[in-house]
Design a protein around this motif. Structure first.
Motif, PDB file in Angstrom:
ATOM      1  N   UNK A  45     -26.374 -23.104 -13.937  1.00  0.00           N
ATOM      2  CA  UNK A  45     -26.493 -23.924 -12.750  1.00  0.00           C
ATOM      3  C   UNK A  45     -28.065 -23.328 -12.095  1.00  0.00           C
ATOM      4  N   UNK A  46     -28.191 -22.115 -11.873  1.00  0.00           N
ATOM      5  CA  UNK A  46     -29.181 -21.544 -11.525  1.00  0.00           C
ATOM      6  C   UNK A  46     -30.416 -21.758 -12.397  1.00  0.00           C
ATOM      7  N   UNK A  47     -30.490 -21.870 -13.389  1.00  0.00           N
ATOM      8  CA  UNK A  47     -31.329 -22.272 -14.240  1.00  0.00           C
ATOM      9  C   UNK A  47     -31.775 -23.706 -14.233  1.00  0.00           C
ATOM     10  N   UNK A  48     -30.693 -24.491 -13.896  1.00  0.00           N
ATOM     11  CA  UNK A  48     -31.199 -26.100 -13.687  1.00  0.00           C
ATOM     12  C   UNK A  48     -31.723 -26.414 -12.427  1.00  0.00           C
ATOM     13  N   UNK A  49     -31.023 -25.614 -11.363  1.00  0.00           N
ATOM     14  CA  UNK A  49     -31.862 -25.715  -9.998  1.00  0.00           C
ATOM     15  C   UNK A  49     -33.297 -25.287 -10.075  1.00  0.00           C
ATOM     16  N   UNK A  50     -33.730 -24.235 -11.053  1.00  0.00           N
ATOM     17  CA  UNK A  50     -34.977 -23.729 -10.797  1.00  0.00           C
ATOM     18  C   UNK A  50     -35.640 -24.855 -11.588  1.00  0.00           C
ATOM     19  N   UNK A  51     -35.254 -25.660 -12.183  1.00  0.00           N
ATOM     20  CA  UNK A  51     -36.064 -26.599 -12.989  1.00  0.00           C
ATOM     21  C   UNK A  51     -36.028 -28.044 -11.969  1.00  0.00           C
ATOM     22  N   UNK A  52     -35.819 -27.998 -10.826  1.00  0.00           N
ATOM     23  CA  UNK A  52     -35.651 -28.894  -9.762  1.00  0.00           C
ATOM     24  C   UNK A  52     -34.964 -30.146 -10.117  1.00  0.00           C
ATOM     25  N   UNK A  53     -33.695 -30.114 -10.704  1.00  0.00           N
ATOM     26  CA  UNK A  53     -33.142 -31.251 -11.055  1.00  0.00           C
ATOM     27  C   UNK A  53     -32.530 -32.086  -9.551  1.00  0.00           C
ATOM     28  N   UNK A  54     -32.328 -33.192  -9.448  1.00  0.00           N
ATOM     29  CA  UNK A  54     -32.099 -34.034  -8.342  1.00  0.00           C
ATOM     30  C   UNK A  54     -30.672 -34.043  -8.040  1.00  0.00           C
ATOM     31  N   UNK A  55     -29.706 -33.843  -9.350  1.00  0.00           N
ATOM     32  CA  UNK A  55     -28.385 -33.760  -8.931  1.00  0.00           C
ATOM     33  C   UNK A  55     -27.643 -33.162 -10.202  1.00  0.00           C
ATOM     34  N   UNK A  56     -26.546 -32.897 -10.180  1.00  0.00           N
ATOM     35  CA  UNK A  56     -25.906 -31.910 -11.283  1.00  0.00           C
ATOM     36  C   UNK A  56     -24.482 -32.657 -11.661  1.00  0.00           C
ATOM     37  N   UNK A  57     -24.157 -32.544 -13.101  1.00  0.00           N
ATOM     38  CA  UNK A  57     -23.005 -32.544 -13.395  1.00  0.00           C
ATOM     39  C   UNK A  57     -22.515 -31.364 -14.092  1.00  0.00           C
ATOM     40  N   UNK A  58     -21.238 -31.218 -13.939  1.00  0.00           N
ATOM     41  CA  UNK A  58     -20.641 -29.705 -14.410  1.00  0.00           C
ATOM     42  C   UNK A  58     -19.492 -30.231 -15.493  1.00  0.00           C
ATOM     43  N   UNK A  59     -19.604 -30.021 -16.675  1.00  0.00           N
ATOM     44  CA  UNK A  59     -18.755 -30.322 -17.760  1.00  0.00           C
ATOM     45  C   UNK A  59     -18.339 -29.068 -18.408  1.00  0.00           C
ATOM     46  N   UNK A  60     -18.136 -28.060 -17.574  1.00  0.00           N
ATOM     47  CA  UNK A  60     -17.258 -26.611 -18.224  1.00  0.00           C
ATOM     48  C   UNK A  60     -16.027 -26.595 -17.396  1.00  0.00           C
ATOM     49  N   UNK A  61     -14.856 -26.180 -17.958  1.00  0.00           N
ATOM     50  CA  UNK A  61     -13.418 -25.948 -17.448  1.00  0.00           C
ATOM     51  C   UNK A  61     -13.593 -24.954 -16.441  1.00  0.00           C
ATOM     52  N   UNK A  62     -13.348 -25.160 -15.011  1.00  0.00           N
ATOM     53  CA  UNK A  62     -13.406 -24.394 -14.073  1.00  0.00           C
ATOM     54  C   UNK A  62     -12.248 -24.346 -13.111  1.00  0.00           C
ATOM     55  N   UNK A  63     -11.809 -22.885 -12.670  1.00  0.00           N
ATOM     56  CA  UNK A  63     -10.685 -22.812 -11.908  1.00  0.00           C
ATOM     57  C   UNK A  63     -11.109 -23.430 -10.453  1.00  0.00           C
ATOM     58  N   UNK A  64     -10.220 -23.675  -9.625  1.00  0.00           N
ATOM     59  CA  UNK A  64     -10.481 -24.382  -8.125  1.00  0.00           C
ATOM     60  C   UNK A  64     -11.627 -23.292  -7.637  1.00  0.00           C
ATOM     61  N   UNK A  65     -11.468 -22.094  -7.341  1.00  0.00           N
ATOM     62  CA  UNK A  65     -12.343 -21.117  -6.708  1.00  0.00           C
ATOM     63  C   UNK A  65     -13.486 -21.113  -7.174  1.00  0.00           C
ATOM     64  N   UNK A  66     -13.817 -20.966  -8.599  1.00  0.00           N
ATOM     65  CA  UNK A  66     -14.990 -20.949  -9.272  1.00  0.00           C
ATOM     66  C   UNK A  66     -15.800 -22.322  -9.008  1.00  0.00           C
ATOM     67  N   UNK A  67     -15.318 -23.333  -9.108  1.00  0.00           N
ATOM     68  CA  UNK A  67     -15.939 -24.737  -8.854  1.00  0.00           C
ATOM     69  C   UNK A  67     -16.321 -24.708  -7.389  1.00  0.00           C
ATOM     70  N   UNK A  68     -15.381 -24.324  -6.439  1.00  0.00           N
ATOM     71  CA  UNK A  68     -16.009 -24.130  -4.890  1.00  0.00           C
ATOM     72  C   UNK A  68     -17.337 -23.565  -4.803  1.00  0.00           C
ATOM     73  N   UNK A  69     -17.293 -22.362  -5.340  1.00  0.00           N
ATOM     74  CA  UNK A  69     -18.424 -21.570  -5.350  1.00  0.00           C
ATOM     75  C   UNK A  69     -19.856 -22.307  -5.843  1.00  0.00           C
ATOM     76  N   UNK A  70     -19.520 -22.815  -7.058  1.00  0.00           N
ATOM     77  CA  UNK A  70     -20.617 -23.496  -7.661  1.00  0.00           C
ATOM     78  C   UNK A  70     -21.087 -24.523  -6.742  1.00  0.00           C
ATOM     79  N   UNK A  71     -20.220 -25.469  -6.244  1.00  0.00           N
ATOM     80  CA  UNK A  71     -20.566 -26.475  -5.389  1.00  0.00           C
ATOM     81  C   UNK A  71     -21.469 -25.919  -4.171  1.00  0.00           C
ATOM     82  N   UNK A  72     -20.894 -24.752  -3.703  1.00  0.00           N
ATOM     83  CA  UNK A  72     -21.688 -24.252  -2.488  1.00  0.00           C
ATOM     84  C   UNK A  72     -23.116 -23.696  -2.769  1.00  0.00           C
TER      85      UNK A  72
END
Ligand code: IPT
Length: 268
Positions: free
Chosen positions: A50-77
């Motif tokens: 995610x950090x790598x994509x943010x550094x490339x200045x994307x406008x929005x993100x799709x996350x297609x990897x399996x994530x537990x609730x807590x991990x997903x919450x942190x990545x969303x934040x």
């Protein structure tokens, strides 16, 4: 204008077909897609992607990897304030999500086999680290339980055809009437083991896959499976992000997409 896609292993058929569908819809809307594939299934690896994509200045993100609730919450934040949509989280996840209905898919597969008169049903689940794999597995157990049954044998593969083949030996030794398999690639491995042991499909054993990837109709015999429409997921997920980018107030936050059973020639 660029969308970022964090994707599960693209050597697997389902994620690669989802990525293709995302790319197609994004191109139509004049968006570029940049992808990142985390090095492993850990939360840290996903965060790095995610950090790598943010550094490339994307406008929005799709996350297609399996994530537990807590991990997903942190990545969303960490992705704030960009719109972000998760494609492989549990139904109650505390983040915006668009997921296929795993309980429905599991139920459809079991109901199909029960209607054919099968009672000794084996389950070849996906990896325990995958939320979707666990939901499909639980769905099979629930559906069997409703008919007073339990799986006659259970195993966990890693989504690959090789793991399907490897686990098929223990599964076939339990002499099931039918096997439900958590994805088509593992079902391909099970078909190979059946062919090797000269167990005729579907006469001696029925096999139901999951995904309906583009190749599944070309297996021998053509695979009965649960279809997840990856094209629809790609279209709707990109449209969801576009609606968010244009501040459309109507974008729903937890979307479940239906699946369907595709009866072919591995069940009877
Ligand atoms: C899921 C597929 O069903 C499975 O075959 C495997 O490829 C997995 O992805 C990889 O993560 S589909 C996903 C949107 C739950």
């Amino acid at each position: 204008r660029t969308l970022g896609l964090v994707t599960a292993d693209l050597s697997l058929h389902a994620p690669s077909q989802i990525a293709a569908a995302v790319k197609r819809r994004a191109t139509l809307a004049g968006y570029n897609v940049v992808m990142s594939m985390p090095e492993d299934g850990s939360q840290a690896a996903c965060e790095a992607a995610v950090a790598g994509l943010l550094a490339q200045r994307v406008d929005a993100l799709l996350i297609n990897v399996p994530l537990e609730d807590e991990a997903a919450r942190e990545i969303a934040a960490r992705s704030q304030p960009l719109p972000v949509l998760f494609l492989d989280v549990g139904h109650g996840a505390p983040v915006p999500s668009m997921v296929f209905d795993a309980a429905q898919g599991a139920q459809l597969g079991i109901a199909h086999l029960l209607a054919l008169g099968h009672r000794r049903i084996a389950c070849l689940a996906g990896p325990q680290e995958s939320v979707s794999a666990r939901l499909r597995h639980q769905g099979w157990r629930d559906a069997l339980h409703e008919s007073g049954l339990t799986p006659c044998v259970e195993a966990h593969g890693d989504w690959s055809a090789a793991s399907g083949y490897h686990h098929a030996h223990a599964i076939l030794a339990a002499r099931p009437d039918a096997v439900v398999v958590a994805n088509d690639q593992m079902a391909l491995g099970v078909l190979h083991a059946c062919a090797e042991q000269q167990i005729p499909v579907p006469d001696a054993i029925s096999i139901v896959g999951y995904d309906d990837t583009a190749d599944s109709a070309w297996f021998t015999p053509a695979l009965t499976t649960v279809r997840q429409d990856f094209r629809v997921l790609g279209e709707k997920s990109v449209e969801w992000l576009l609606a968010r980018l244009h501040a459309a107030p109507l974008a729903e936050n937890a979307i479940t997409l239906p699946v369907s059973l595709i009866p072919r020639h591995t069940s009877g």
